[in-house]
Every structure is written in C-alpha cells, then in structure tokens.
Scaffold this motif. Structure first.
Motif, PDB file in Angstrom:
ATOM      1  N   PRO A  27       0.749  -0.828  -0.180  1.00  0.00           N
ATOM      2  CA  PRO A  27      -0.411  -0.221   0.060  1.00  0.00           C
ATOM      3  C   PRO A  27       0.530   1.322  -0.251  1.00  0.00           C
ATOM      4  O   PRO A  27       0.054   2.159  -0.974  1.00  0.00           O
ATOM      5  CB  PRO A  27      -0.706   0.028   1.154  1.00  0.00           C
ATOM      6  N   PHE A  28       2.319   1.549  -0.078  1.00  0.00           N
ATOM      7  CA  PHE A  28       3.290   2.664   0.852  1.00  0.00           C
ATOM      8  C   PHE A  28       2.957   3.281  -0.367  1.00  0.00           C
ATOM      9  O   PHE A  28       3.649   3.952  -1.035  1.00  0.00           O
ATOM     10  CB  PHE A  28       4.143   2.638   1.564  1.00  0.00           C
ATOM     11  N   LEU A  29       3.467   2.186  -2.101  1.00  0.00           N
ATOM     12  CA  LEU A  29       3.886   2.399  -2.813  1.00  0.00           C
ATOM     13  C   LEU A  29       2.108   2.843  -3.734  1.00  0.00           C
ATOM     14  O   LEU A  29       3.434   3.058  -5.075  1.00  0.00           O
ATOM     15  CB  LEU A  29       4.447   1.376  -3.599  1.00  0.00           C
ATOM     16  N   SER A  30       0.899   3.234  -3.650  1.00  0.00           N
ATOM     17  CA  SER A  30       0.220   3.142  -4.108  1.00  0.00           C
ATOM     18  C   SER A  30       0.396   4.635  -4.380  1.00  0.00           C
ATOM     19  O   SER A  30      -0.312   5.072  -5.611  1.00  0.00           O
ATOM     20  CB  SER A  30      -0.982   3.421  -3.044  1.00  0.00           C
ATOM     21  N   MET A  31       1.129   6.103  -4.539  1.00  0.00           N
ATOM     22  CA  MET A  31       1.221   6.686  -5.016  1.00  0.00           C
ATOM     23  C   MET A  31       2.063   6.554  -5.892  1.00  0.00           C
ATOM     24  O   MET A  31       1.247   7.501  -7.374  1.00  0.00           O
ATOM     25  CB  MET A  31       1.301   7.272  -4.109  1.00  0.00           C
ATOM     26  N   ALA A  32       2.753   5.962  -6.114  1.00  0.00           N
ATOM     27  CA  ALA A  32       4.104   5.536  -6.902  1.00  0.00           C
ATOM     28  C   ALA A  32       3.195   5.298  -8.300  1.00  0.00           C
ATOM     29  O   ALA A  32       2.915   5.157  -9.798  1.00  0.00           O
ATOM     30  CB  ALA A  32       5.162   4.991  -6.869  1.00  0.00           C
ATOM     31  N   VAL A  33       2.192   4.301  -7.853  1.00  0.00           N
ATOM     32  CA  VAL A  33       1.616   2.901  -8.470  1.00  0.00           C
ATOM     33  C   VAL A  33       0.763   4.321  -9.403  1.00  0.00           C
ATOM     34  O   VAL A  33       0.344   3.970 -10.438  1.00  0.00           O
ATOM     35  CB  VAL A  33       0.411   2.056  -8.323  1.00  0.00           C
ATOM     36  N   MET A  34      -0.374   5.179  -9.178  1.00  0.00           N
ATOM     37  CA  MET A  34      -1.361   6.013  -9.455  1.00  0.00           C
ATOM     38  C   MET A  34      -0.936   6.873 -10.279  1.00  0.00           C
ATOM     39  O   MET A  34      -1.777   6.822 -11.834  1.00  0.00           O
ATOM     40  CB  MET A  34      -1.971   7.317  -8.493  1.00  0.00           C
ATOM     41  N   VAL A  35       0.411   7.151 -10.510  1.00  0.00           N
ATOM     42  CA  VAL A  35       1.490   7.703 -11.226  1.00  0.00           C
ATOM     43  C   VAL A  35       1.900   6.634 -12.502  1.00  0.00           C
ATOM     44  O   VAL A  35       1.381   7.807 -13.987  1.00  0.00           O
ATOM     45  CB  VAL A  35       2.549   8.498 -10.758  1.00  0.00           C
ATOM     46  N   PHE A  36       2.008   5.766 -12.106  1.00  0.00           N
ATOM     47  CA  PHE A  36       1.895   4.403 -14.029  1.00  0.00           C
ATOM     48  C   PHE A  36       1.074   4.025 -14.458  1.00  0.00           C
ATOM     49  O   PHE A  36       1.034   3.900 -15.215  1.00  0.00           O
ATOM     50  CB  PHE A  36       3.268   4.191 -12.950  1.00  0.00           C
ATOM     51  N   SER A 169      -5.537  17.392  -5.206  1.00  0.00           N
ATOM     52  CA  SER A 169      -5.145  15.952  -5.409  1.00  0.00           C
ATOM     53  C   SER A 169      -5.598  15.222  -7.466  1.00  0.00           C
ATOM     54  O   SER A 169      -4.169  14.685  -7.206  1.00  0.00           O
ATOM     55  CB  SER A 169      -6.507  14.469  -5.186  1.00  0.00           C
ATOM     56  N   ALA A 170      -6.418  15.916  -7.883  1.00  0.00           N
ATOM     57  CA  ALA A 170      -5.904  14.935  -9.346  1.00  0.00           C
ATOM     58  C   ALA A 170      -5.735  16.157 -10.079  1.00  0.00           C
ATOM     59  O   ALA A 170      -4.802  15.163 -11.193  1.00  0.00           O
ATOM     60  CB  ALA A 170      -7.771  15.450  -9.835  1.00  0.00           C
ATOM     61  N   SER A 171      -5.273  17.117  -9.990  1.00  0.00           N
ATOM     62  CA  SER A 171      -4.055  17.693 -10.684  1.00  0.00           C
ATOM     63  C   SER A 171      -3.194  17.172 -10.662  1.00  0.00           C
ATOM     64  O   SER A 171      -1.894  17.661 -11.824  1.00  0.00           O
ATOM     65  CB  SER A 171      -4.480  19.357  -9.770  1.00  0.00           C
ATOM     66  N   ILE A 172      -2.651  17.555  -8.893  1.00  0.00           N
ATOM     67  CA  ILE A 172      -1.016  16.569  -9.273  1.00  0.00           C
ATOM     68  C   ILE A 172      -0.856  15.622 -10.322  1.00  0.00           C
ATOM     69  O   ILE A 172       0.118  15.159 -10.227  1.00  0.00           O
ATOM     70  CB  ILE A 172      -0.333  16.330  -7.545  1.00  0.00           C
ATOM     71  N   THR A 173      -1.927  14.185  -9.649  1.00  0.00           N
ATOM     72  CA  THR A 173      -1.571  13.393  -9.816  1.00  0.00           C
ATOM     73  C   THR A 173      -1.597  13.550 -11.281  1.00  0.00           C
ATOM     74  O   THR A 173      -1.676  12.506 -12.064  1.00  0.00           O
ATOM     75  CB  THR A 173      -3.027  12.185  -9.819  1.00  0.00           C
ATOM     76  N   GLY A 174      -2.764  14.384 -12.909  1.00  0.00           N
ATOM     77  CA  GLY A 174      -2.915  14.000 -13.911  1.00  0.00           C
ATOM     78  C   GLY A 174      -1.845  15.670 -14.461  1.00  0.00           C
ATOM     79  O   GLY A 174      -0.596  14.889 -15.503  1.00  0.00           O
ATOM     80  N   ILE A 175      -1.127  15.411 -13.411  1.00  0.00           N
ATOM     81  CA  ILE A 175       0.493  16.654 -13.784  1.00  0.00           C
ATOM     82  C   ILE A 175       1.140  15.374 -13.989  1.00  0.00           C
ATOM     83  O   ILE A 175       2.292  15.183 -15.040  1.00  0.00           O
ATOM     84  CB  ILE A 175       0.947  17.529 -12.737  1.00  0.00           C
ATOM     85  N   LEU A 176       1.358  13.992 -12.653  1.00  0.00           N
ATOM     86  CA  LEU A 176       2.087  13.291 -12.671  1.00  0.00           C
ATOM     87  C   LEU A 176       2.085  12.672 -14.155  1.00  0.00           C
ATOM     88  O   LEU A 176       2.922  12.061 -14.642  1.00  0.00           O
ATOM     89  CB  LEU A 176       2.459  12.869 -11.426  1.00  0.00           C
ATOM     90  N   ASN A 177       0.893  12.161 -14.182  1.00  0.00           N
ATOM     91  CA  ASN A 177       0.724  11.715 -15.344  1.00  0.00           C
ATOM     92  C   ASN A 177       1.126  11.667 -16.706  1.00  0.00           C
ATOM     93  O   ASN A 177       1.753  11.164 -17.674  1.00  0.00           O
ATOM     94  CB  ASN A 177      -1.353  11.068 -15.089  1.00  0.00           C
ATOM     95  N   TYR A 178       0.904  12.875 -16.850  1.00  0.00           N
ATOM     96  CA  TYR A 178       0.809  13.590 -18.270  1.00  0.00           C
ATOM     97  C   TYR A 178       2.999  13.155 -18.374  1.00  0.00           C
ATOM     98  O   TYR A 178       3.507  13.054 -19.483  1.00  0.00           O
ATOM     99  CB  TYR A 178       0.650  15.140 -18.163  1.00  0.00           C
ATOM    100  N   TYR A 179       3.476  13.205 -17.536  1.00  0.00           N
ATOM    101  CA  TYR A 179       4.457  14.167 -17.830  1.00  0.00           C
ATOM    102  C   TYR A 179       5.486  12.271 -17.245  1.00  0.00           C
ATOM    103  O   TYR A 179       6.265  12.385 -18.491  1.00  0.00           O
ATOM    104  CB  TYR A 179       5.425  15.310 -16.747  1.00  0.00           C
ATOM    105  N   VAL A 180       5.086  11.496 -16.830  1.00  0.00           N
ATOM    106  CA  VAL A 180       5.156  10.181 -16.938  1.00  0.00           C
ATOM    107  C   VAL A 180       5.339   9.551 -18.392  1.00  0.00           C
ATOM    108  O   VAL A 180       6.103   9.022 -19.057  1.00  0.00           O
ATOM    109  CB  VAL A 180       4.357   9.574 -15.357  1.00  0.00           C
ATOM    110  N   SER A 181       3.775   9.970 -18.696  1.00  0.00           N
ATOM    111  CA  SER A 181       3.626   9.340 -20.039  1.00  0.00           C
ATOM    112  C   SER A 181       4.490  10.171 -20.812  1.00  0.00           C
ATOM    113  O   SER A 181       5.006   8.507 -22.207  1.00  0.00           O
ATOM    114  CB  SER A 181       1.912   9.285 -20.122  1.00  0.00           C
ATOM    115  N   ALA A 182       4.744  11.319 -21.112  1.00  0.00           N
ATOM    116  CA  ALA A 182       4.922  11.524 -21.753  1.00  0.00           C
ATOM    117  C   ALA A 182       6.800  11.328 -22.214  1.00  0.00           C
ATOM    118  O   ALA A 182       7.446  10.608 -23.646  1.00  0.00           O
ATOM    119  CB  ALA A 182       4.827  13.742 -21.871  1.00  0.00           C
TER     120      ALA A 182
END
Length: 291
Positions: A27-36, A169-182
């Motif tokens: 569970p403590f890796l959940s934040m990282a998983v949400m990004v990837f 929360s969604a903005s932070i996740t979305g920003i990370l999703n975008y940059y990691v995906s790119a």
C-alpha cells in the motif's frame, strides 16, 4: 492464431495486473502506482486501434476484479483505464502539449470523482455509522460528547472543502501522469512535443492575487473557501516551480530534488514558504532576475 499481433496487448495486460498487485499488496507504493498505472494504456493506444484497447481495459478490469476485488475492477475502467485511454488518444490526435496537459488534468478530476461516488455506493459506506464507531473507539479515553463534536466538525470541514481537495489531488496526479507518460513515449521513440518543464511555469498574477483577496473577504461562503484553497494551490505550484528552477540552475542532483519534495510532504512550513514564494514570484519574477 498468431500471438505476435497480440504481443503489445498482452504486455499491457500483464503490466496493468502487476501494477495493481503492487498497489494491493504494498500500500505505501500506491501513490507511485497511481502515477504509472495509465502509462501502459497510453502506449498501447499509440500502437493499436481503440476497439482493441477498450477490450484490453475490460479484460484487465475483469481480472483485477476477480483477483483484487470489485473496487480494483472499477478503478481499472473509470480510473486509470479511462485516464490512459484519454491521454493516449489526445497524444495520438496531436493536440498541443498544453491542451494535452489540461485535458489530462480534467480527465483525472472526473475519474477520481467517479471513483469516489461510485465506490461509496458499491461499498455502501454509512458515514454516520463510521462516525459512531470512531466516537465509541475514542470515548474510553476522552469525553464522548467532546469527541463527537470534534469529529463532526472535522467531517463537516472536509465535506465543505472536498471539491478543492479533489481538484488538487487530481491535478497533481494528472500532471504526473502527463509527464511520466510523455517521458515513456519519448523513451520508446515517439517524437512527442513536451509542455515546458515545471520550473518554467507561471500563473497570471492578475488572476490569482485578486481571487485570493476576494475569496478571503468572502470566506464564510463555501464556494469562496474552495476558491481560496485552489488559488493558494496555484501559488504553491509557482513557488515549487521557482524551487525547481534554482535546483536546475545549480545542476542539483536528483537525490537532492527528491529530498526537497519529500520535505514538502512531511514538514508543514515548507508548503507555506512555497506559497509565499510563489505569490512573490508572480510580482517580482525572481527567475527572470537570475537569467
């Protein structure tokens, strides 16, 4: 049947299940998983037709639902599945980097709101019962009436500012999703234009500053309380951008940058300092002065 044509789809499916397992068992890796989580789907969209991508998302949802519970199956479809599908198609349609980033953030906001409300219905969460259980658990050490009043006031506050909390929360996740995906797509050879780095971000001072002042004056109104929180969040982002700019200018190590980001989460004064720094930067442009 030639399995080679399904190679990318099978890889995506395995990555999704692996990430879900990590999220479930660690569970403590959940934040990282949400990004990837959305990244495999974003990549698959670039290689396959939409119908096949949707099919893989549905299959992954069924497997995740069977292995990890109905909520995980739900998250596969309206969570990272939806986000990855939208990001992938926006990139595939060659939208501008800024539009792609904005659409990503909006999609994550919608996705997280859907997950919250749908999951609450599926799990049949009774907040009054949860409140009574919490009060009962604490009443042995404290006065029950005082505890109930405290818990009720906190729940009322959270309910009132929930729109702002969800958006942040969604903005932070979305920003990370975008940059990691790119980043991943570029690593895979896709010639993708990337929106400017966070260290170069600016927000309009004539929007943020007046909005903060007005929302403070009208703060008893829940709408303006949420607006106030969101504007301070934009100031925080700009302060964070200034911090990243100076780290980049000094060629600071990745370890130092990671440590500072870690401090933001564990040391409350740091976000406040970054908010102040962001507001000042809007008017005095510290980054321009150092160029």
């Amino acid at each position: 049947m030639d399995l080679k044509q399904y190679k990318s789809s099978l890889k995506t499916l395995s990555y999704i299940i692996l990430l879900t397992a990590i999220n479930y068992f660690i569970p403590f890796l959940s934040m990282a998983v949400m990004v990837f989580w959305p990244v495999p789907i974003v990549y698959l969209v670039q290689k396959e037709e939409s119908s096949r991508v949707i099919g893989i998302i549905v299959i992954a949802a069924l497997i995740n639902g069977f292995l990890f519970g109905i909520v995980m199956g739900l998250m596969t479809i309206i969570g990272f599945g939806l986000v990855g599908f939208v990001i992938g198609n926006v990139i595939k349609e060659d939208f501008s980097p800024l539009k792609t980033l904005i659409i990503t953030i909006i999609t994550v906001i919608i996705s997280q709101a859907l997950i919250f409300y749908v999951a609450s219905g599926i799990l049949n969460l009774d907040y009054q019962t949860l409140l009574k259980q919490t009060v009962k658990g604490l009443s042995g050490e404290f006065d029950q009436q005082s505890v109930e009043q405290l818990v009720m006031s906190q729940l009322g506050l959270i309910k009132m500012i929930f729109p702002a909390l969800l958006t942040i929360s969604a903005s932070i996740t979305g920003i990370l999703n975008y940059y990691v995906s790119a980043w991943y797509l570029r690593r895979r050879g896709l010639n993708l234009k990337l929106y400017k780095p966070i260290s170069s971000w600016y927000f309009y001072r004539w929007l943020v500053t007046p909005a903060i002042i007005i929302s403070l004056l009208l703060s008893p109104n829940p709408i303006f309380i949420n607006l106030n929180i969101l504007m301070f969040f934009l100031a925080f982002l700009q302060g964070f951008a200034v911090l990243m700019y100076y780290f980049s200018a000094k060629n600071s190590s990745f370890l130092l940058k990671s440590f500072m980001i870690f401090l933001i989460f564990i040391f409350p004064p740091v976000p406040i300092i970054l908010i102040i720094l962001g507001l000042l930067d809007m008017w005095f442009n510290f980054r321009k002065q150092t160029k």
